[in-house]
Design an enzyme around this catalytic site. Structure first.
Site, PDB file in Angstrom:
ATOM      1  CB  CYS A 130      -0.922  -0.016   1.220  1.00  0.00           C
ATOM      2  SG  CYS A 130      -1.931   1.469   1.332  1.00  0.00           S
ATOM      3  CB  CYS A 133      -0.654   2.469   4.029  1.00  0.00           C
ATOM      4  SG  CYS A 133      -2.145   1.860   3.272  1.00  0.00           S
ATOM      5  CG  ASP A 134       3.112   1.044   4.487  1.00  0.00           C
ATOM      6  OD1 ASP A 134       2.640   1.482   5.551  1.00  0.00           O
ATOM      7  OD2 ASP A 134       2.904  -0.104   4.075  1.00  0.00           O
TER       8      ASP A 134
END
Ligand code: NAP
Length: 300
Positions: A130, A133-134
């Protein structure tokens, strides 16, 4: 007994909830994780009518609020089985059993793994599925994205704004994703395309330090990256329901455009259904169709 249980609170499931509530049916949406589905990982949606730009998170939030305002009930429990007793369907979760007249399975899909050694071990230590997300963990660092679909292309574009360098590794020399995004990537000086190559090794001490890629001629190249974003497609989440729906060889639920499955009263909507085009707009369309068909089934 609820009229319609919807399994999965992604765009397909939540759209089904809107349509079912507007047809005055009681609705329970069961979701294993959090509402939104995979679209929450898309930073900028440009191909859904009405909004020229909207983040996947905002999109999901809007649809959730709309479904809630119409009276859909949401419970965050994972459906693990559907039992069919004709007019009554029982949906089983680890905590409860719920009865409904009709069920819509809108479970979408989960990340496909690369299948390279130590991939699981390095999740959270360099390997991610992701980018939104990261990605921020890799500010001003070198990263690689693997895949050739829209997710990989959009991830690479997103990361190009954060990372110092982005390698986009694809096993062919043509992308499956949209040309418009490929063109945008070609404008970025810090994006390097690594064609006809697959990731064959992850080198790590405690964290990922580099990845080895092997091209079609067998040449091996080491890319010094601290992040590897895997975007090689998704696997439909239908296995728990194989007793009531037919699955094709790849695990997709067999259902025609009317979203009806082999079991009367069980419908399927979204990316976990056999179809040619898997897009946000086709997922929401499925939700509308499945709910309309479920209402017809209950009223017949
Ligand atoms: P996808 O379209 O299925 O693409 C997966 C990519 O990974 C393909 O390019 C495939 O290569 C490659 N691949 C598969 N297994 C591999 C492996 N073991 N090693 C290396 N490469 C591998 O998946 P996706 O990009 O996640 O997209 C899923 C669906 O969501 C698509 O329909 C996509 O259009 C849609 N989507 C839409 C949007 C949007 O509308 N904005 C955004 C994201 C995703 P090959 O090409 O050689 O098969």
């Amino acid at each position: 007994m609820t009229d319609i249980i919807i399994i999965g609170a992604g765009p397909a499931g939540m759209t089904a909830a809107i349509y079912a509530r507007r047809a005055s049916k009681s609705v329970l949406v069961l979701e294993a994780m959090s509402y939104g589905g995979q679209i929450i990982n898309t930073p900028d949606i440009e191909n859904y009518p009405v909004a020229a730009h909207i983040s996947g998170f905002e999109f999901a939030q809007n649809v959730y609020n709309q479904a809630k305002a119409l009276g859909a009930e949401f419970k965050f429990e994972k459906a693990v089985e559907i039992r069919d007793s004709g007019d009554t369907k029982t949906v089983v979760t680890p905590k409860n059993e719920y009865e409904a007249k009709a069920v819509i399975i809108a479970t979408g899909s989960e990340n496909r793994k690369l299948g390279v050694a130590d991939e699981d071990k390095l999740v959270g230590r360099g390997v991610s599925y992701c980018a939104t997300c990261d990605g921020a963990f890799f500010r001003k660092k070198a990263v690689a994205v693997v895949g050739g679909g829209n997710t990989a292309l959009e991830d690479a574009l997103y990361l190009a704004d954060i990372a110092e360098k982005v390698y986009l590794i694809h096993r062919r020399d043509r992308f499956r994703g949209e040309d418009a995004t490929v063109e945008k990537l070609k404008q970025r000086e810090n994006v390097e395309f690594v064609y006809n190559s697959v990731v064959t090794k992850l080198n790590a001490d405690k964290k990922l330090e580099s990845v080895e890629v092997t091209d079609k001629q067998g040449n091996v190249r080491t890319l010094e990256v601290s992040g590897l974003f895997v975007a090689v497609g998704r696997i439909p989440e239908n296995q728990n329901f194989a007793s009531v729906i037919e699955l094709d060889g790849a695990g997709y639920a067999v259902a025609a455009e009317n979203c009806r499955t082999k079991t009367p009263g069980v419908f399927v909507a979204g990316d976990n259904r056999v179809k040619d085009v898997r897009q946000l707009v086709t997922a929401t369309a499925d939700g509308a169709v499945a709910a309309t068909e479920a209402v017809k089934y209950i009223n017949s």
